[in-house]
Scaffold this motif. Sequence first.
Motif, PDB file in Angstrom:
ATOM      1  N   PRO A 886       0.839  -1.214   0.000  1.00  0.00           N
ATOM      2  CA  PRO A 886       0.000   0.000   0.000  1.00  0.00           C
ATOM      3  C   PRO A 886       0.866   1.254   0.000  1.00  0.00           C
ATOM      4  N   PRO A 887       0.306   2.349  -0.486  1.00  0.00           N
ATOM      5  CA  PRO A 887       1.071   3.617  -0.438  1.00  0.00           C
ATOM      6  C   PRO A 887       1.409   3.988   1.000  1.00  0.00           C
ATOM      7  N   ARG A 888       2.534   4.679   1.156  1.00  0.00           N
ATOM      8  CA  ARG A 888       2.982   5.049   2.496  1.00  0.00           C
ATOM      9  C   ARG A 888       1.952   5.953   3.155  1.00  0.00           C
ATOM     10  N   GLY A 889       1.635   5.669   4.363  1.00  0.00           N
ATOM     11  CA  GLY A 889       0.670   6.431   5.146  1.00  0.00           C
ATOM     12  C   GLY A 889      -0.767   5.958   4.952  1.00  0.00           C
ATOM     13  N   GLU A 890      -0.985   4.984   4.020  1.00  0.00           N
ATOM     14  CA  GLU A 890      -2.363   4.471   3.774  1.00  0.00           C
ATOM     15  C   GLU A 890      -2.481   3.080   4.364  1.00  0.00           C
ATOM     16  N   LYS A 891      -3.392   2.928   5.248  1.00  0.00           N
ATOM     17  CA  LYS A 891      -3.584   1.639   5.896  1.00  0.00           C
ATOM     18  C   LYS A 891      -4.366   0.707   4.967  1.00  0.00           C
ATOM     19  N   PRO A 892      -3.968  -0.584   4.891  1.00  0.00           N
ATOM     20  CA  PRO A 892      -4.711  -1.543   4.031  1.00  0.00           C
ATOM     21  C   PRO A 892      -6.077  -1.871   4.624  1.00  0.00           C
ATOM     22  N   ARG A 893      -7.083  -1.860   3.779  1.00  0.00           N
ATOM     23  CA  ARG A 893      -8.448  -2.196   4.197  1.00  0.00           C
ATOM     24  C   ARG A 893      -8.982  -3.471   3.516  1.00  0.00           C
ATOM     25  N   PHE A 940       7.479 -14.230   0.465  1.00  0.00           N
ATOM     26  CA  PHE A 940       7.800 -13.110   1.366  1.00  0.00           C
ATOM     27  C   PHE A 940       9.301 -12.986   1.592  1.00  0.00           C
ATOM     28  N   LYS A 941      10.021 -14.102   1.464  1.00  0.00           N
ATOM     29  CA  LYS A 941      11.475 -14.027   1.635  1.00  0.00           C
ATOM     30  C   LYS A 941      12.146 -13.260   0.511  1.00  0.00           C
ATOM     31  N   THR A 942      11.463 -13.116  -0.604  1.00  0.00           N
ATOM     32  CA  THR A 942      12.080 -12.413  -1.733  1.00  0.00           C
ATOM     33  C   THR A 942      12.164 -10.916  -1.503  1.00  0.00           C
ATOM     34  N   ARG A 943      11.363 -10.356  -0.584  1.00  0.00           N
ATOM     35  CA  ARG A 943      11.424  -8.914  -0.284  1.00  0.00           C
ATOM     36  C   ARG A 943      12.415  -8.705   0.858  1.00  0.00           C
ATOM     37  N   PRO A 944      13.321  -7.754   0.665  1.00  0.00           N
ATOM     38  CA  PRO A 944      14.345  -7.565   1.706  1.00  0.00           C
ATOM     39  C   PRO A 944      13.846  -6.854   2.960  1.00  0.00           C
ATOM     40  N   LYS A 945      12.829  -5.972   2.817  1.00  0.00           N
ATOM     41  CA  LYS A 945      12.407  -5.171   3.970  1.00  0.00           C
ATOM     42  C   LYS A 945      10.929  -4.849   3.867  1.00  0.00           C
ATOM     43  N   TYR A 946      10.259  -4.816   5.045  1.00  0.00           N
ATOM     44  CA  TYR A 946       8.824  -4.538   5.104  1.00  0.00           C
ATOM     45  C   TYR A 946       8.602  -3.333   6.026  1.00  0.00           C
ATOM     46  N   ASN A 947       7.971  -2.303   5.470  1.00  0.00           N
ATOM     47  CA  ASN A 947       7.560  -1.186   6.326  1.00  0.00           C
ATOM     48  C   ASN A 947       6.242  -1.535   6.991  1.00  0.00           C
ATOM     49  N   LEU A 948       5.650  -0.571   7.698  1.00  0.00           N
ATOM     50  CA  LEU A 948       4.429  -0.856   8.442  1.00  0.00           C
ATOM     51  C   LEU A 948       3.300  -1.230   7.510  1.00  0.00           C
ATOM     52  N   GLU A 949       3.141  -0.547   6.387  1.00  0.00           N
ATOM     53  CA  GLU A 949       2.044  -0.837   5.471  1.00  0.00           C
ATOM     54  C   GLU A 949       2.202  -2.243   4.865  1.00  0.00           C
ATOM     55  N   ALA A 950       3.436  -2.567   4.446  1.00  0.00           N
ATOM     56  CA  ALA A 950       3.670  -3.904   3.881  1.00  0.00           C
ATOM     57  C   ALA A 950       3.467  -4.978   4.927  1.00  0.00           C
TER      58      ALA A 950
END
Length: 1069
Positions: A886-893, A940-950
């Motif tokens: 999701p875009p940064r600052g947008e919570k997934p619904r 999921f292992k293919t992504r190196p880093k997850y922010n809060l939205e991810a």
Amino acid sequence: MASNLERTVLDFYQVSTPYPVEWPADKNNESDASEDESAKKKLNRRKSRYQALERAVSTRSSVIPGSEHSASGVSNLVQRDEPDPLGTTDSVVRTLKQLGLPLDDTKYRNRFLLSSTTFSPALFLSKMHATADTQSLLSGLDVLSQSIDQKSASLKVLVESNFERFVRAKATIDNVYKEMKYRGVDQNPPRARGHSRHASRNSFRSGSGAAMGLTSPSVPIAIDPRRKNALIKESEYGVLGVKAPLLDVSAKAEDVWGPALGGREKEENLKTVAASLDGYKEYVEASAAISDSIKRKDYESLVEEYTKARRFADEAKQLAQRVGSGQPTDSELYRIVLAARMWHDVEEQIQVLKRDVWKRLISPQNIAKSDMASGQAGDQHMELINLLLELGVEDNPVWVWLLSRYDYLKSKIQSTVDRSKVEIEILRRRLANGEKPSPQTIATHMRSLGRQSIERKTPTFDSPDVIELWDLMVAFVNNLLSAQGIMGEVVEFWQTVQSFIDGNAQKALPVGYNGESKEHHRLSQQGTIDLQKGTIELVGMLREAVFMFFAGPPPEDISLLFSPLPPSPATPNVSSAISGTLSPRDPRFNLDPNNIPPPSPKRGEAWEKFAFWPPWSNSVSGVHFLSRMLALVGAGASEMAAISPVGQGDGSEVERLKTLVNVARERCVTALCAAWNRDAENIKFVEDWNRSADRKDVTRMPLSFSAFEGALLSGMQKILYVSEAMSESVAGEIVTPPPTKLLQMVRSQYVTTLYKALSGMVENAERPLKKADDDWTVDAEGYVINNASTAARPSTVGGGTIDAGDRNVRMLLTLSNLQALRAEVVPNLNSQFENAFSVKLTDETKTIRDVLSQIDARLFQSYTRSAVETMRKVVRAGVSAPDWVPPRGEKPREVRPYVYEALLNLVLVHTQVSTTAASLTSQVLSYLLEQTSRELLDTFKTRPKYNLEALMQATLDVEFVAQTLSHYTTDRASELQSLIYQELDSRTDNDARARLQSELPEMRAVLKRLREASKSEFACFRKPKRAGAAVGQANGPATPGIERRDTGTSIGSNPSINSAALAALERGA
């Protein structure tokens, strides 16, 4: 010179020795015969007009060279010597003398001369040509035929050359007869009725009767002298000249002797005769009474009358001895003469009766059907023996009957075996030369066996022709070894012999007149030994016939089929049910020389070396009929061993009977294992993709396989242990336990058939199908047969529709079948095997379980591979998509679309599995959930880093899938989900972790909303409300013992994950 003179004297007087001591009896017969012959000649002379010709024919011996005519008037056509009619020598007498035969006796010599009426062909060939071979006899036959043709031609020439003489003689005789008939009479009057010479026979009688009414027999009758001797009615056909003198003599004799012959003297004579007859009434009536008893078959009255007649004869003999050389009185003389006459008549009748009784005694197969129907055939021989002993005989009737019974049984065994072998071989060759049955045909018989217990139908083990040959073989063994067959007759024969040896049967036998038959009540010692040997020989014949049937190869000599089938002798002791198998000639056994059943072709089939196995027969019919035949063999061998000469002998015959049972058992097991192996390869064709009537999640295959293997194991147990024959008292000594080699053969074959049957089931499921002309057809190898009647039209048997053309459907049904086999069928079969053969299948059970697990895992992987690949593509594409985070600052619904797509794919799988094999639903979906979780982890292992939205989006996706499929969650799936959270936690920072804690309540609300919105789409994943209605357990698959996973390394037991987030997600779930 002296010998020639002596021979001339013997031939002249027709005697056998130059110094006879009594008048030859044949001279009396010859004189009587000559008198009868002369009387006949006189009679013929009175009847025939051709007396001269008859006389010439009767004296034809005078013109035959070499014929003999003795001074006594006895003439014959026998020559002193003659050449061999077969052309080997010119002197029969000289050759026979060289062979050392006594030819001084004229009668004996005449038996070798073809011109003699006493010529004996059998004696001539046995002495004159004793050493001749077939070729020389055939050459002699040609010589004899040519000689006959030459004589016939000579006779024909003689008749042709003298034909004119016969015609002239006939004309002369007719002219003489015509002149005598029409002498002194006009030969041209109106033609009257034809002359009948039969009237002349009674002319004298009728004329004399008419003359009795004349007042004066000397009254002359005016007749023309020329017509006195004419053969006309007026001259009484030539006898009128002597008629008048004869009538005068008759009248004078009547006047002179009439009073002397009649009157009182005649009356006195009649009274004397009547008084004598009354005094000796029993003498006179004895012959008639015996004759009447014989006609009525009243043997009790016959014996009484015959005993009375013998007493009369003995009394007359005693009377004659008392009189001696003295002069008997008239009464004594009359009594002796009357007794002699009576005894002569009685003895003639008794001798005829004795010959008839002897014939009936030694011919038991000639007993009338009426006697057999009334149950009298069993005791008729005793009645005949009693009668002969009462009448008195020189030969022992008991011995004669036992010997004839032995000969009859020996002949019957041989003829029955020969006939049965011919019939069996004819049918066997016809089957062997026929077409090999298709696998589908074999599967039809095995499939009917599986349906028998459900549909209550009579099973059809095999084709009608094969069943017919099996029945014929069973009937052959039954006819030889059953208690109602020949073996029963042999046992009965020995029991009869034993009773006579022990003296029990003689207790009721009569001793005859004055005890003269008492000597026949005991068998001689040599006779007893011979009967014991004969009984052993009969048992040996039965044993050898059955042994060759099982141990020997099929007959190769086709000439046996050309010879006529030997007759099957009837016997009153064999029931119609048994003898009917060798019944009247079947048209198929009427062999046409132009249509001969060819020998069995060599195709390399296992049954080609077994005479007792019908070609192309399957193992089901084989085990059924072979168990019956082995039961007959075991029971028959035990019964024969119980016969005392066999069981109490030197032991060799008992060992042969043991060998018979062992060899027959081994050959049957060998043949049956080969057929069992072949049928196991064809068991895959039993699959018809129809649901079982009892269980809707499996096809009929498990039940058919269970019935097939169960029938083989049950029948094999009967064959190995011959259990049905163990009821006999000595069966334990003859029927020994099966050797270890046979048990190991059956054990190995059982495991092998399981492997082949399971492999065939896998081939049925995996073999690709293709459509052609709207019908499901198979590929080139054709392992699965589905035609328009099955595959193209979905089956609805047992509820639910089966599309056998769908590979996934076949996979699921096969998996369900394997599950039923592993859980029920195979353990039951193993238990049946262990109980039947008293062994433990420890290693085999483990091996079978491992094989089943491997096959199940292979099929399971094959079925789920496509679904796993689809899931992998969907998950990788969805998580790797650029817009997944999701875009940064947008919570997934919302969860991402790939989650819905993946779950919808699982809905399709659930639908297919639940409608095809509902018992596999939990296993399949649990496994797919595990694979989905693993794929999420890898992606999921293919992504190196997850922010809060991810991190929040990943958590929503994973948790939505886990909660939707919570009914199918396993420990493995939970571990994979834990690993997902560990990976997410390792790829985020502390700030995201802290902020995630504040978002958990809102995420729970989102998950609840999403679950509510999608509950109709994913309602199939819900847990059933009714207890027991679920087809699987939420905590794991229904069959935890099967390891189908291919998921890599194990998971650690202490994951590092954000405990607060995990607890919140679990509470939301």
